[in-house]
Design an enzyme around this catalytic site. Sequence first.
Site, mmCIF file in Angstrom:
data_model
loop_
_atom_site.group_PDB
_atom_site.id
_atom_site.type_symbol
_atom_site.label_atom_id
_atom_site.label_comp_id
_atom_site.label_asym_id
_atom_site.label_seq_id
_atom_site.Cartn_x
_atom_site.Cartn_y
_atom_site.Cartn_z
ATOM 1 C CB SER A 84 -0.917 0.026 1.217
ATOM 2 O OG SER A 84 -2.055 -0.739 0.964
ATOM 3 C CE LYS A 87 -3.731 0.712 -1.305
ATOM 4 N NZ LYS A 87 -4.497 0.301 -0.111
ATOM 5 C CE1 TYR A 261 -3.149 -0.018 4.889
ATOM 6 C CE2 TYR A 261 -1.977 -0.778 6.807
ATOM 7 C CZ TYR A 261 -2.088 -0.679 5.452
ATOM 8 O OH TYR A 261 -1.138 -1.238 4.659
ATOM 9 C CB VAL A 279 -0.088 -5.807 4.216
ATOM 10 C CG1 VAL A 279 -1.363 -5.180 4.735
ATOM 11 C CG2 VAL A 279 -0.141 -6.019 2.714
HETATM 12 N N1 GLN Z 1 -1.855 -5.435 -2.226
HETATM 13 C C1 GLN Z 1 -2.530 -5.297 -0.979
HETATM 14 C C2 GLN Z 1 -4.031 -5.422 -1.144
HETATM 15 O O1 GLN Z 1 -4.588 -4.923 -2.076
HETATM 16 C C3 GLN Z 1 -2.151 -3.966 -0.417
HETATM 17 C C4 GLN Z 1 -2.809 -3.735 0.882
HETATM 18 C C5 GLN Z 1 -1.985 -3.037 1.889
HETATM 19 O O2 GLN Z 1 -0.753 -2.944 1.913
HETATM 20 N N2 GLN Z 1 -2.735 -2.592 2.857
HETATM 21 O O3 GLN Z 1 -4.698 -6.046 -0.358
#
Ligand code: GLN
Length: 344
Positions: A84, A87, A261, A279
């Site tokens: 993430s 992003k 988050y 994550v």
């Molecule tokens: N690739 C992960 C997902 O789409 C990314 C999520 C994350 O790092 N929170 O679930």
Amino acid sequence: MSPPATTADEVDLLIGRMKTAAAPVREILREIHARYADNDEGKVADYIPELAKADRRRFGITIATVDGQVIDVGDCSQLFTIQSISKPFVYGLALEDHGLEHVLSKVGVEPTGEAFNSIVLDEKSNRPFNPMVNAGAIATADLVAGRDFPERVSRMLAMFGAYCGRPMYIDNSVFMSERLTGHRNRAIGHLMLNFGMVSDRIQDSLELYFQQCSVLVSCRDLAVMGATLAGGGVNPLTKQRAIQQPYVKYLLSVMHSCGMYDYAGEWAFRVGIPSKSGVGGGIVGVVPGQFGIGIYSPPLDAKGNSVRGILACQELSERFGLHAFESGYSGPVLRDLFSPTRST
Ligand code: GLN
């Protein structure tokens, strides 16, 4: 032809001085690293099966300054998938491709208080709430321009390359693993297609999203990416511009309000450093005008944030008054412990 001896001597002297001057910062990072290295709380992500293979003991902290000083402690060159943390950077690419107003018409900037993979869109506009939750990130990936899919992927990789100052690679096993199991993300993509919020190339955009999450970085890379944003969009090591300066504040704003988050509100309150976690166990933090922080430690708390990463950032923020809304602060200043800015 070899350079004159005096030049080499001067360079040695400069590096020697930088090492001495940065020594206090290294000591501080070592101390923080040692304090949390034995913390064994948290769980390595396994909902993308390939991520479960990460070594939970790995722990790295890097700080990179806007004038190009990099201090590493621990496992700072270990590569892991960005997840993430990709992003905000892809959001920057979408902003450059389409401008603010168009991007805002497709993806909002309101925190959700919901988990990152929640299937929820704004009732009135059908927009995803913000570009940091999966829905918003998938809609953002849909906005990445390019004649065809390969061109979109290579533009995405080139963008990360400009932030990191090196060629970027995708971890194919993680990509395949996420692609095989990413039904929830596909559902989110199709829900947005139903509402006309994404284009009919959403299949490709989901692939692009899975690929951007599988880009390999180290915590040193994260710190340099953070330093690039801290310096207004210019990579402090290569001097290459990674993003146009006027957009940097928008990336930092969504990181500040939505980057951690459903812990984002408390993070903004307690730590006050615009940050983004993934994550894979990474966190990037940005202290505007000063430096970027990169952390890697795979065990995550229940919300998906790196346990040791949170503790380390919290301590850095408290000890050095790094909270964005700190005022009248009279304690120790981390920036002063680095060597003075080099003038070239
Ligand atoms: N690739 C992960 C997902 O789409 C990314 C999520 C994350 O790092 N929170 O679930």
